[in-house]
Design a protein around this motif. Structure first.
Motif, mmCIF file in Angstrom:
data_model
loop_
_atom_site.group_PDB
_atom_site.id
_atom_site.type_symbol
_atom_site.label_atom_id
_atom_site.label_comp_id
_atom_site.label_asym_id
_atom_site.label_seq_id
_atom_site.Cartn_x
_atom_site.Cartn_y
_atom_site.Cartn_z
ATOM 1 N N UNK A 157 0.838 -1.201 0.000
ATOM 2 C CA UNK A 157 0.000 0.000 0.000
ATOM 3 C C UNK A 157 0.872 1.249 0.000
ATOM 4 N N UNK A 158 1.889 1.270 0.853
ATOM 5 C CA UNK A 158 2.764 2.440 0.967
ATOM 6 C C UNK A 158 3.454 2.746 -0.361
ATOM 7 N N UNK A 159 3.941 1.700 -1.032
ATOM 8 C CA UNK A 159 4.669 1.911 -2.285
ATOM 9 C C UNK A 159 3.767 2.332 -3.440
ATOM 10 N N UNK A 160 2.464 2.254 -3.254
ATOM 11 C CA UNK A 160 1.525 2.743 -4.261
ATOM 12 C C UNK A 160 1.176 4.211 -4.058
ATOM 13 N N UNK A 161 1.604 4.776 -2.930
ATOM 14 C CA UNK A 161 1.316 6.183 -2.657
ATOM 15 C C UNK A 161 2.228 7.072 -3.491
ATOM 16 N N UNK A 162 1.726 8.199 -3.956
ATOM 17 C CA UNK A 162 2.548 9.101 -4.779
ATOM 18 C C UNK A 162 3.819 9.533 -4.051
ATOM 19 N N UNK A 163 4.943 9.413 -4.746
ATOM 20 C CA UNK A 163 6.209 9.899 -4.216
ATOM 21 C C UNK A 163 6.940 8.956 -3.280
ATOM 22 N N UNK A 164 6.345 7.821 -2.945
ATOM 23 C CA UNK A 164 7.002 6.886 -2.022
ATOM 24 C C UNK A 164 7.803 5.867 -2.825
ATOM 25 N N UNK A 165 9.109 5.834 -2.551
ATOM 26 C CA UNK A 165 10.030 4.955 -3.262
ATOM 27 C C UNK A 165 10.556 3.821 -2.413
ATOM 28 N N UNK A 166 10.483 3.973 -1.085
ATOM 29 C CA UNK A 166 10.966 2.902 -0.216
ATOM 30 C C UNK A 166 10.235 2.945 1.111
ATOM 31 N N UNK A 167 10.272 1.804 1.781
ATOM 32 C CA UNK A 167 9.663 1.652 3.099
ATOM 33 C C UNK A 167 10.761 1.160 4.031
ATOM 34 N N UNK A 168 10.785 1.702 5.248
ATOM 35 C CA UNK A 168 11.860 1.439 6.198
ATOM 36 C C UNK A 168 11.282 0.830 7.471
ATOM 37 N N UNK A 169 12.007 -0.114 8.049
ATOM 38 C CA UNK A 169 11.709 -0.637 9.386
ATOM 39 C C UNK A 169 12.948 -0.398 10.234
ATOM 40 N N UNK A 170 12.743 0.137 11.434
ATOM 41 C CA UNK A 170 13.819 0.352 12.401
ATOM 42 C C UNK A 170 13.502 -0.524 13.611
ATOM 43 N N UNK A 171 14.476 -1.343 14.022
ATOM 44 C CA UNK A 171 14.269 -2.171 15.211
ATOM 45 C C UNK A 171 15.564 -2.280 15.989
ATOM 46 N N UNK A 172 15.444 -2.530 17.278
ATOM 47 C CA UNK A 172 16.619 -2.717 18.126
ATOM 48 C C UNK A 172 17.343 -3.983 17.678
ATOM 49 N N UNK A 173 18.671 -3.952 17.698
ATOM 50 C CA UNK A 173 19.440 -5.099 17.212
ATOM 51 C C UNK A 173 19.164 -6.382 17.983
ATOM 52 N N UNK A 174 18.712 -6.281 19.241
ATOM 53 C CA UNK A 174 18.425 -7.472 20.039
ATOM 54 C C UNK A 174 16.969 -7.931 19.942
ATOM 55 N N UNK A 175 16.150 -7.181 19.219
ATOM 56 C CA UNK A 175 14.741 -7.535 19.078
ATOM 57 C C UNK A 175 14.589 -8.543 17.934
ATOM 58 N N UNK A 176 14.802 -9.801 18.276
ATOM 59 C CA UNK A 176 14.772 -10.871 17.288
ATOM 60 C C UNK A 176 13.433 -11.036 16.601
ATOM 61 N N UNK A 177 12.339 -10.804 17.330
ATOM 62 C CA UNK A 177 11.010 -10.969 16.728
ATOM 63 C C UNK A 177 10.787 -9.930 15.627
ATOM 64 N N UNK A 178 11.110 -8.676 15.903
ATOM 65 C CA UNK A 178 10.945 -7.636 14.877
ATOM 66 C C UNK A 178 11.888 -7.866 13.708
#
Length: 170
Positions: free
Chosen positions: A121-142
């Motif tokens: 959905x995000x990549x279909x929005x005008x002007x959006x070229x990438x999607x980012x996820x930020x997670x703590x390095x020890x957060x194995x589930x994320x």
């Protein structure tokens, strides 16, 4: 630029947060504190209906401003199992996805499915070229969710791992 208020994702439905879900949201957070507290500063022992309502109210305001688009995640039978959202804080041309899932539904692929559909959905929005996820390095589930959803690490900031997904050339 505004995503849809409701997104059907097979066995899941993502719906823009509504105030009447505050009590169930608070119950979901309380039920999941053991998993949420290490990673999310707002996940506290005293988290209550008023905290959830405050979050939902801020979500409504942020949606109107176009800075965040937060969704409740429901199963097809109506169980509230988590939250996911798109945030504009990473700069032009990109959106960041944040998410958490209610403990009893963790490890079943639900969050990976939600991340995949919200990324599309995000990549279909005008002007959006990438999607980012930020997670703590020890957060194995994320980290596992991000990897299973096709995100690749592109950098680190302190203890945070930065992963991105962008369309690959055909």
């Amino acid at each position: 630029m505004e995503p849809p208020e409701m997104i059907n994702a097979g066995d899941l439905v993502l719906k823009r947060w509504e105030p009447e879900w505050a009590a169930e949201a608070a119950a979901a957070v309380q039920e999941s504190l053991t998993e949420l507290k290490p990673w999310l500063p707002w996940a506290i022992d005293t988290y209550a209906d008023a905290d959830a309502l405050d979050y939902i109210t801020r979500s409504v305001d942020s949606w109107a401003k176009g800075t965040e688009f937060n969704y409740a995640i429901f199963t097809a039978v109506g169980d509230l199992i988590g939250s996911i959202g798109l945030m504009t804080r990473v700069g032009p041309g990109a959106l960041e996805i944040g998410y958490w899932i209610r403990t009893p539904w963790a490890g079943r692929g639900h969050m990976t499915a939600a991340v995949k559909v919200l990324t599309r959905v995000a990549l279909q929005l005008p002007g959006i070229e990438r999607v980012v996820i930020r997670h703590h390095e020890l957060n194995g589930a994320s980290a596992a969710v991000a990897a299973k959803a096709g995100f690749e690490e592109y950098g680190r900031e302190g203890e945070d791992v930065l992963r991105a997904w962008s369309p690959r050339p055909a």
